[in-house]
Design an enzyme around this catalytic site. Structure first.
Site, PDB file in Angstrom:
ATOM      1  CD  GLU A 420      52.054  55.437   0.524  1.00 58.23           C
ATOM      2  OE1 GLU A 420      51.213  54.754   1.143  1.00 58.23           O
ATOM      3  OE2 GLU A 420      53.224  55.588   0.929  1.00 58.23           O
ATOM      4  CD  GLU A 497      54.832  58.820   3.456  1.00 62.17           C
ATOM      5  OE1 GLU A 497      53.966  59.509   2.862  1.00 62.17           O
ATOM      6  OE2 GLU A 497      54.562  57.767   4.064  1.00 62.17           O
TER       7      GLU A 497
END
Length: 803
Positions: A420, A497
């Site tokens: 991220e 994820e």
């Protein structure tokens, strides 16, 4: 003073014994360090008096020894435990027989900003708390009867520097390595298998040599492949290898006839032993694991291993070990992986940093598909004092060392260069992604390079636009999966994820009719008075979804290679959705103490081929209450539910359903589920109404452990009624006493808002359970652990320790 001299004498004997017999020695350097929070720069000198400092063995995490406190709220995301600055010192002797050796000290990881001195000489600094590194000691050492002193300063005072619990200190292993002046370099052997089929496997070996003699040398190199039975099955000798400079590189090719392939069900391991000779004398030996396997990521069909289509059924894992903190313990990691393996998990993502090497050894041996991750941030920060400040100076070195250290592990199938990352939102993401991918591919071109991305629209994601990723990893936003092939044509995908579902073990709220998402603002987050969340799978973080919904999306997308669920275990820090006094995560499929939550059995029913039947919730309620009863099951057509022998009906799962459900008017007694296939009973499970708490039941995962000063027995404490039924809401304070050859090194109960210390001889039960972790001494014998609580019958368990 006598004890101190004895420790030094042991080191002398060990080193001298090796120096006369072997070409390379790796010495455990973990024992008998001095530790203090005293910040005295004179601690680098040999004359400094550290007799008043604490003596301890490494690995060591000082944060986990502290108290949860509002004073540490700057580290709430890190668990609200103390950080700070501390020093370590170790005194030792070096025998005169080692004077012609090259001597190194290696650290698997120090959190963080470590600085190291030997006999007052500065060796260097390593800011990254997850990096493995070494320093050469040779020219600064004293041989004979003069003592040497290693001093290590560890500074974890700048906070916050992480979004989860990191631990503080020399929390990974330390070794001294002694070699000849010509030796294989650190992480200096790299093996690949460019061609693999049922008949043969080609093995390419790269050997990197270090020459500290300051002149050209000639050596012979022999590499041998040894099978799991210890038999040499292939060997190659290369003579007259010239090393002209300080380093040299040599390549060898070998073959394995009819290789045994490494897989998740049969993780077969060979090993490669490389020896270096000069003048017909062995001067070095180096060993690496070898797993022979081939794999493929396909844009339409997902992932295959050894030609067999395989869905990656993985979880993300932070590095802490619950009550043990970040201090490395192999048995604790093995227990985690054992629990996940039984659940059907076949993959691990090391979120979001390089793991300890021993964790990867376990993944090799146990059969996990690993996404090995390097960074949580690049130049743009996520926390005020995080690694972004060190990026420019250190990212290349840290990434190179990470790849070189881990690239021989067959469990690793992909390298993740980030999680991220904020640079995905602007063009700097293009430049940095390309730079990092080049670094990785230069050192290992055999594996996929990926990064965990949040943006699944091409125009919004500059990391994707770099064109440098072999595999696109996407976090969350499962509703976008069907559009991936259209939006990212010819690309390969992994759900890097998923879920971020939230549960507290053993807590049930009804009715459960819709998914509840957390608030973006913790201050306005609705909360239970006890800071718990329901264990029914219907609560999730605002960015995620439930376990069932996340798995359904991956399961029905054949082009997605698989998933890494957030997370396998609860972990310290990041206590979303609650603020203080919550201090650990709610995301785990298994709680912090290692007790499975109910959703564990949903995954087991989906991810394994064994019969599963799991009934929830407990059966202690107010009379007349309508209770939602769920059953996870597999290898059956249907489940029938009975209450006090009266059938409440048969239920069958529909398409994309993962449990069956009944609404039951509560009455005390026995709730029974029966699963059947073609009319034949497969499994039966009963849950009985528990009576008054009567006694403690202690159960150890191992009652025979190694007398090595490291091995552990995890003792589960259950509060039960007179008939042995778990009392589901029991919260008695359990006191522990221990005698014999062991100590209690941690206690826990899995409750995310418990402020009791982990280092104690007591623990309050949470929903009927708590845990004591017992560690063996180095002496064989017996450990007697007694658990007692006011008003309950106590229980005693005996654990044996053997060499």
């Amino acid at each position: 003073m006598k004890k101190f001299f004895y420790i030094l004498l042991l080191i002398v004997v060990t080193v001298e014994g090796f120096a006369q017999q072997k070409s390379r020695e790796t010495i455990d350097f973990n024992k008998s360090w001095k530790f203090s929070f005293e910040n005295n720069e004179k601690a680098i000198t040999n004359q400094f008096n550290d007799t008043h400092w604490r003596t301890l063995n490494l690995p060591h995490d000082w944060s986990i020894e502290g108290q949860f406190s509002a004073e540490h709220l700057s580290t709430t995301q890190g668990g609200a435990l103390p950080t700070g600055l501390a020093w370590y010192r170790k005194s030792f002797l070096m025998p005169s027989t080692a004077q012609h050796k090259i001597i190194w000290i290696t650290f698997d990881g120090v959190y963080r900003n470590s600085e190291v001195w030997i006999n007052g000489h500065y060796l260097g600094k390593r800011p990254n708390g997850y990096a493995s590194f070494r320093y050469e000691l040779t020219k600064y050492l004293k041989f004979g009867k003069e003592k040497n002193v290693i001093a290590v300063k560890v500074d974890n005072s700048e906070q916050p520097n992480s979004r989860w619990y990191t631990g503080s200190g020399i929390y990974r292993n330390v070794r001294m390595i002694m070699t000849a002046p010509i030796a294989i370099d650190q992480w200096g052997v790299f093996a690949t298998t460019p061609k693999v089929n049922a008949e043969e496997a080609e093995v390419s070996i790269e050997v990197n040599l270090l020459n500290k003699t300051n002149k050209t040398q000639s050596v012979t190199i022999t590499s041998s492949i040894i099978d799991a039975d210890g038999k040499t099955i292939a060997s190659k000798t290369s003579k007259n290898i010239s090393i002209k400079d300080s380093t040299g590189k040599h390549f060898q090719q070998l073959k394995i006839i009819k290789p045994k392939l490494w897989s998740i069900t049969n993780p077969y391991l060979y090993k490669i032993v490389t020896k270096v000779y000069q003048n017909n004398q062995e001067i070095d030996v180096y060993e690496i694991p070898l797993g022979v396997r081939f794999f493929n990521f396909d844009s339409a069909k997902g992932f295959s291993l050894n030609g067999k289509p395989t869905k990656i059924q993985g979880v993300c894992m932070h590095h802490d070990l619950g009550a043990l903190g970040a201090a490395v313990n192999v048995r604790a990691m093995e227990r985690q992986l054992e629990l996940l393996k039984v659940m059907g998990c076949n993959g691990i993502r090391t979120a979001h940093n390089p793991p300890v090497p021993e964790f990867l050894d376990l993944c090799d041996k146990m059969g996990f598909i690993v996404m090995d991750e390097a960074f949580d941030m690049w130049k743009k920060r996520k926390s005020k004092k995080d690694y972004s400040a060190d990026w420019n100076a250190w990212h290349q070195k840290d990434l190179e060392d990470f790849i070189k250290r881990d690239r021989n592990h067959p469990a690793i199938f992909m390298w993740s260069i980030g999680n991220e990352i904020r640079e995905q939102f602007d063009s700097t993401g293009i430049t940095i992604t390309r730079e990092l991918a080049v670094i990785v591919k230069k050192l290992d071109s055999t594996r996929i390079v990926t990064s965990a991305l949040t943006e699944n629209e091409p125009v919004k994601n500059f990391i994707f636009q770099s064109g440098a990723l072999d595999l696109l990893g996407f976090n969350y936003k499962h509703e976008g999966y069907p559009d991936f092939p259209k939006n990212f044509p010819n690309q390969k995908f992994i759900a890097s994820e998923t879920a971020s579902a939230l549960e507290s073990r053993g807590r049930y709220e009804m009715p459960q009719e819709k998914i509840e998402l957390s608030s973006r603002d913790v201050k306005t987050q609705p909360r239970n008075a006890d800071w718990t969340l329901s264990a029914y799978d219907n609560v999730a973080a605002y960015w995620g979804t439930t376990h069932e919904e996340a798995w359904e999306a991956v399961k029905n997308a054949p082009f997605i290679a698989g998933t890494y669920v957030w997370t396998g275990f609860d972990y310290l820090g990041e206590p979303h959705p609650y603020p203080w006094p919550a201090r650990s995560a709610y995301f785990g499929i298994i709680d912090l103490a290692g007790f499975p939550k109910d959703v564990y059995y949903m995954y087991q029913s989906e991810w394994t081929d064994k019969p599963v039947l799991h009934l929830l919730p407990h059966w202690n309620w107010e009379k007349g209450k309508t209770v939602d009863v769920w059953a996870y099951y597999s290898q059956a057509d249907e489940v029938e539910l009975f209450l006090n022998d009266k059938s409440l009906g048969i239920k069958r799962k529909g398409t994309d359903e993962f449990h069956v459900k009944w609404s039951v008017n509560y009455e005390a007694g026995t709730l029974k589920a029966v699963s059947r296939k073609a009319g034949k009973i497969i499994l039966t499970q009963e849950i009985k109404t528990a009576g008054k708490a009567f006694k403690i039941k202690a159960t150890a995962d191992h009652q025979l452990i190694k007398a090595d000063g490291k091995d552990l027995s995890f003792v589960k404490i259950s509060i039960v009624d007179e008939n042995g039924n778990l009392v589901p809401e029991a919260n008695h304070l359990v006191n522990f006493s221990i005698e014999g050859e062991g100590v209690i090194v941690g206690v826990d109960n899995g409750y995310q808002a418990s402020l009791e210390p982990f280092k104690a001889n007591y623990r309050r039960a949470f929903n009927g359970l708590c845990l004591a972790i017992v560690q063996a001494s180095e002496t064989t014998g017996k450990i007697v652990l007694k658990a007692s609580a006011e008003g309950l019958q106590s229980d005693t368990i005996i654990i044996e320790t053997k060499k």
